[in-house]
Design a protein around this motif. Sequence first.
Motif, PDB file in Angstrom:
ATOM      1  N   UNK A1169      42.600  64.069 -18.725  1.00 57.83           N
ATOM      2  CA  UNK A1169      43.515  62.931 -18.608  1.00 57.83           C
ATOM      3  C   UNK A1169      43.436  62.337 -17.221  1.00 57.83           C
ATOM      4  N   UNK A1170      43.273  63.185 -16.218  1.00 61.93           N
ATOM      5  CA  UNK A1170      43.196  62.730 -14.835  1.00 61.93           C
ATOM      6  C   UNK A1170      42.007  61.796 -14.647  1.00 61.93           C
ATOM      7  N   UNK A1171      40.829  62.178 -15.208  1.00 61.47           N
ATOM      8  CA  UNK A1171      39.644  61.336 -15.065  1.00 61.47           C
ATOM      9  C   UNK A1171      39.875  59.973 -15.720  1.00 61.47           C
ATOM     10  N   UNK A1172      40.433  60.000 -16.902  1.00 62.26           N
ATOM     11  CA  UNK A1172      40.711  58.735 -17.567  1.00 62.26           C
ATOM     12  C   UNK A1172      41.715  57.895 -16.798  1.00 62.26           C
ATOM     13  N   UNK A1173      42.731  58.550 -16.254  1.00 62.23           N
ATOM     14  CA  UNK A1173      43.738  57.835 -15.471  1.00 62.23           C
ATOM     15  C   UNK A1173      43.119  57.216 -14.236  1.00 62.23           C
ATOM     16  N   UNK A1179      40.076  50.362 -12.421  1.00 60.22           N
ATOM     17  CA  UNK A1179      39.854  49.090 -13.118  1.00 60.22           C
ATOM     18  C   UNK A1179      41.030  48.136 -12.917  1.00 60.22           C
ATOM     19  N   UNK A1180      42.248  48.677 -13.006  1.00 60.05           N
ATOM     20  CA  UNK A1180      43.435  47.847 -12.769  1.00 60.05           C
ATOM     21  C   UNK A1180      43.428  47.271 -11.364  1.00 60.05           C
ATOM     22  N   UNK A1181      42.985  48.051 -10.419  1.00 59.52           N
ATOM     23  CA  UNK A1181      42.943  47.583  -9.044  1.00 59.52           C
ATOM     24  C   UNK A1181      41.947  46.437  -8.890  1.00 59.52           C
ATOM     25  N   UNK A1182      40.762  46.572  -9.536  1.00 58.75           N
ATOM     26  CA  UNK A1182      39.777  45.502  -9.460  1.00 58.75           C
ATOM     27  C   UNK A1182      40.308  44.221 -10.087  1.00 58.75           C
ATOM     28  N   UNK A1183      40.948  44.343 -11.222  1.00 63.09           N
ATOM     29  CA  UNK A1183      41.505  43.159 -11.882  1.00 63.09           C
ATOM     30  C   UNK A1183      42.596  42.529 -11.010  1.00 63.09           C
ATOM     31  N   UNK A1184      43.391  43.373 -10.360  1.00 62.93           N
ATOM     32  CA  UNK A1184      44.434  42.849  -9.481  1.00 62.93           C
ATOM     33  C   UNK A1184      43.826  42.069  -8.325  1.00 62.93           C
ATOM     34  N   UNK A1265      33.973  38.063 -12.648  1.00 68.41           N
ATOM     35  CA  UNK A1265      34.660  38.736 -13.747  1.00 68.41           C
ATOM     36  C   UNK A1265      33.697  39.037 -14.888  1.00 68.41           C
ATOM     37  N   UNK A1266      32.742  38.109 -15.133  1.00 68.31           N
ATOM     38  CA  UNK A1266      31.746  38.388 -16.161  1.00 68.31           C
ATOM     39  C   UNK A1266      30.888  39.580 -15.782  1.00 68.31           C
ATOM     40  N   UNK A1267      30.571  39.661 -14.523  1.00 68.23           N
ATOM     41  CA  UNK A1267      29.795  40.803 -14.058  1.00 68.23           C
ATOM     42  C   UNK A1267      30.594  42.091 -14.183  1.00 68.23           C
ATOM     43  N   UNK A1268      31.954  42.001 -13.852  1.00 68.49           N
ATOM     44  CA  UNK A1268      32.810  43.189 -13.969  1.00 68.49           C
ATOM     45  C   UNK A1268      32.927  43.631 -15.422  1.00 68.49           C
ATOM     46  N   UNK A1269      32.885  42.675 -16.333  1.00 71.35           N
ATOM     47  CA  UNK A1269      33.018  42.994 -17.741  1.00 71.35           C
ATOM     48  C   UNK A1269      31.718  43.431 -18.378  1.00 71.35           C
ATOM     49  N   UNK A1270      30.596  43.489 -17.594  1.00 72.64           N
ATOM     50  CA  UNK A1270      29.297  43.952 -18.099  1.00 72.64           C
ATOM     51  C   UNK A1270      28.817  43.113 -19.270  1.00 72.64           C
TER      52      UNK A1270
END
Length: 1483
Positions: A1169-1173, A1179-1184, A1265-1270
């Motif tokens: 769970x820690x790895x997923x968190x 990812x949330x930080x990058x989007x922010x 953002x397109x690059x971040x979304x692969x």
Amino acid sequence: MAWEDDVVGPDVAFAGLHISERIGKDVASQLDLEEAIEASRYASHPYSSLPKEWPPVVEVAETRELPPVLIERYNSSGGEGTALCGIFPEIRRAWASVDNSLFLWRFDKWDAQCTEYSADEQAICAVGLARSKPGIFVEAIQYLLVLATPIELILIGVCCTASGDGSDPYAEISLQPLPEYRIPSDGVTMTCIACTDKGHIFLAGRDGHIYEMQYSTGSVWHKRCRKLCLTSGLGSLLSRWVLPNAFKFGAVDPVVDMVVDNERHMIYARTEAMKVQVFDLGENGEGRLAKIAEEKNLIDPREAQYGGRRSAGLRAAARGAKPTIVCVAPLSTIESKRMHMVAVLSDGRRVYLSTTSRGNNSSIGGPLQRPSCLKVIATSPAPPLGVGGGLNYGTMSASGRAQPEDLTLKVEAAFYSAGTLVLSDSATSTLSSLLVVNRDSSMQSSLPVNFGTSSRNTRALRELVSSLPIEGRMLCAADILPLPDTAATVQSLFSDAEAFAGLCESSEKASGKLWARGDLPTQHILPRRRVVIFSSMGLMEVVFNRPVDILRRLLESNAPRSQIEEFFNRFGRGETAAMCLMLAADLVFTEGNLLSTMISEKAAEAFEDPGLVGMPQIDGTCGLTSARSPSGGFSMGQVVQEAEPVFSGAHEGLCLCSSRLLFPIWELPVMVVHGKDGRFDEGIIVCRLSVEAMKILENKIRYLEQFLRSRRNKRRGLYGYVAGLGDYSGSILYGTGNQITGRNLFGGQTRNAETGDSGATSKRQRLAYTSAELAAMEVRAMECLRRLLRRSSEALFLLQLICHHNVTRLVQGLDNNARQKLVQLTFNQLVCSEEGDQIAIRLIAALMEYYIGPDGRGTVDEVSEKLREGCPSYYNESDYKYFLAVECLEKASVTINAHEREILARDAFNHLTKIPESADLRTICKRFGDLRFYEAVVRLPLQKAQALDAKGNAFNLNIDPGRRDNTLVLREQCYDIIIDALRSLKGVGKNGQPTEFGASSKLHAGHSLDQASRDMYIRQIIQLSVQWPDTAFHEHLYRALIELGLENELLDYGGSDLVPFLQSAGRNPLREVQAVNAVKSTAPQVGDARSPITSSQAKYLYLLAKYYVLKQQHLLAARVLYTLAERQCTDSEETPTLHQRLQYLSNAIIQAKSASSTIGSISSNSAIDDDGLLDMLEAKLAILHFQIRIKEELELIASKVERMPGSSESVPNDPFPRSNLVIEDDIARSAGEKAKELSLELKSITQLYNDFAIPFKLWEICLEMLNFANYSGDVDSKIVRETWARLLDQALSRGGVAEACSVVKRVGSTLYPGDGVCLPLETICLHLEKVALERLTSGAELVGDEDIARSLIAACKGAPEPVLHTYDQLLSNGAILASANLRLCLIRSVLVVLREWAMSAVAQKLGTTSTGASFLVGGSLSFQETAIANQGVLDKIASLVNRYMTDLRRIVLPQNQIEPVYRGFRELEEQLLSSSSFRPLLT
């Protein structure tokens, strides 16, 4: 409230409601005299008399002869001199004048003293007595004697001296001549003198005018005494001074009698021609006298409306001579609000007049309407003659019977005061007689009840007529006013009562006016009424027996039972029972004569005799039986009355007696404010009643309660009957419950019939009460009244004790809120309400503080003995222990030794632990805090909270919510005491403002504590608080600690329920307090991360995260921080900024990384769970970051559009300037709104791309953002290529090819290397080369040969191979490069790439940049060494050069365009092949 067997609460409250209702009925039953006279027009018997066998209502108490010196002086004048007489009741003196001599002597007793004053050889023509104005004469001169002679007016000072024991304030008088206060009368002979209570002196002259004799201390410009004519104009003034009396024409009608209405500030006058006049003195009695009206025709205009009975009497009176006015008298406001004066005619009739138009002339508390007219309102018929015996009621009005002329009244003198009329009848020449008329108190109980007329009859005025023989002729009469002590008591009690408003005169006169209300309401407090009559033969003192006096005489004379029964029938069972109570309990004012034990016992027996007072029974039984039709059916036209119990006359008598005792104080405030317009915060608070009045009333109430208690203990009357019922009645008589009472304890109860019987008839009927039940109900009601009486007597005792210790000083320690409540507190509330208890406790506390304060005026035991003896319901054992604790604290506060101080504090703590629910802990704990004894500060409030809610109702969801909330409020009030101690140590007030610590401490060493000591005591309080097993308090404490900024202490010393509290508070901090220990799971219950979270919730969640960090539970901390970063708010002002959210996410990532690195802190499943968190948080930080950049871009767009010149003025060359302005404004407005929207909450990457980046053409961020979304695949690559095309076009429009190349460098470097989808080099290269060629060819822009190639290399982070590959692909595609010029441009760019590649190859091998490599190659390092280092790359470059040289030759263009490019390749080839020539190229 530890009475021996009494329960105060509900019993006293029920009895208090009944007393209030009874008082209201008594006030409403007091009719205005006008209404009573109007009702008497329809009555058949306006006059009556008592039976002959009864003691008389009026009797002569004593007769006294005139002083011998007066008789001698009168005889010496031969009966030819001028003789006047009168009575001054204010100083208890009668007076008479013979020629120029004035004699004064006591009329109520003969003391062998007759004061004589002689004028200067002039006969005295008028005498008056005025109250001395303050500040003019010495204090000993209380009154002024006014003498009028034909030539001068004289003022004489009257000094009264009390007797040695003070019982007689008028024992001696002395006359003090005032030579400077004598003025000439200017030839006017005065006929009468009238004086107001304010000291004004008015005189009526024979010339028909009224004068005022004004006196003062005098000055240079004003004389000390002068005479002022008030009724004359200029013409009369000239005629008086110019024309002698012999030449004056016209009849003069002098005033022969004047009376003052001190309540309404008016003067009524009677003239010689039988006219009645009214004069106004102004609203406050200080205005100039003004004549308002006069009336000569004293005939009631409404008499013509009532023919028959009234006209017969009037015709009989009309056959004789025209009646004259014998006297005029004012009517007090107690008698009537609209009728103001009464005129007594010589035929015995009374004419009532008003000075105002139709309407109420007086409103309680409001100003009186000033006089405007004079008109007759009503007329009372003359009393009948021959009333020496009993007057039967008969069927005809006494006024309606025509009497023979020889029996017609011939009144020669009359006296009227407070409802009593005394007539001197001279109809018979042999002997004069006195007719005395006063109100019949028995009429309402004795009248027969007839349908349709009972209401009118009960309202009609009915009077008793008594006849007394008299020697000589009556000259004048006056009331004998009560003694000053009695009058002061009566005035103190009744001056503020609503029904007795307007008593603004002296206490003697004011108390005397209460007689107008009749004997029944006042016979317990007022003495028997006495009137002194001055006749030609001497003085006669007449006394009026009250109904209670008549009953006492009947009991004293062992009258037969028939007379006692007749008395009960005449006055009613309730009223007579009340009189029996007064006699049995010694409540009657007996003028110093004590009642004998025999009379008291007989009265008690009569009170308990069921044959006289009756038994409780059921009312409404006739209604139950009449509901049945004769045939047995049910009559729908009949009303079925509910069977209601009616108590006996004993109960009604007790209610009457109790309500009349309590009436003067019941609904009135116990305290008043003097000064400052009655404002409690600025004026002086004093007790409304005098101590003497409260003492008298307390004694009477105690006597009544003691009598009732003795009868209960002796099982007398119904007490014995109920006690004989055994267990059934024991609980009723002494229990706390109300087992058999229904809706109302004091009557009107009903009880549904039991449903055991079948049948419709039995279901409709109601079962009546049994005689035992009725008796038990009445006993219970009387017991409640007895307890109310006892409580009332204790309240009066407490007020007296407070007054003895100066109320003003005691209330100084109360706050404004308590003072306001005290001023507004009525006696009813003091006796019956919880608020009254609380205020009494505050007053007792102030009294105790006065005794046990630092001055040491006494001890707790001394004052406690008085309180427990006089008012045990207000001061019980708990109060005693409480004040013992206060005494210990007082001693501790002045003790220097720390050990002794702690012992005293411990003793106080031990006392208070025994009574936790009874103590005022807010003040007490503050004292413990001053002593630094914080164990008591914590323990006592928590003990009180537990005692107040022993059943845990604050957490019981099954009870009424209001009850639960009230219990919770009580708990929180206790909790706040501990929190206040923390605030004090912290130095913060309730409003958050800093306060000075220890300012109120009384310790000698009570200086301010240092910070270390404060922190130590704070930790001590927290540790003691956490140890107490009260979860609700823990929640309250935790919230307070957070509010005070003690988060660190909270996290260090919080209990095991801290985590559940923070979790719960993070979900909903305003929820009801519940037992959070029911939360068994330790998992973070922080709710939905997307649900709205307020700032207060966020505060608790952040503390929860800090707690997890402190306990090294990093994963839990990361989750809480993530919740804070994602939180939504309903209020935009509470929304965190994006940078704050960024901080939360950054900290969450740190905690997640710490959790993964902590060995053994979590399980293997938790590690997954820690790895997923962690991935999710990153990812949330990058989007922010994307959201922050978009918000900044939108704000920049909005600000740029606003600052553009076109926003304020149009561009001259713009063909559509107005449309551009509209578009720009819309863009700015939309950008600003979107920026605000982004600041409110976190958005997903899809929302950011579609709703924000695309609409506002933020192509650079779109590519990131397109690059971040692969993005990958044909469709995705098409989107990327289109986005790049838009980005390049946007850059070209802004700054040309140079700007586009700059964008490629910046954006490409962020997207490289990736998978190549987000950086389509072919598209970028081809787009830029085409644009560059077009602009260069058109001359629009000068484009460098190396700009595009270098920008592409920079986009690939300096790697030339991808760029070279891109150009190679483009050159190999002939379809794309159809233009030879474009192909030439591409090959020129390839040359640049190859050069950069060669340079980077050298730099990479040497560990420097390409620029650095050029310098190194140009230095001491040989090219051979360099070539050896990277020979393979250079060989490849040389091969490519050869190939592109061949391609260049194939381009069909002029030689001059191809040659420069070909030369460049050639040079590069030579440099690569020749080591000697390569160096200059590199340099």
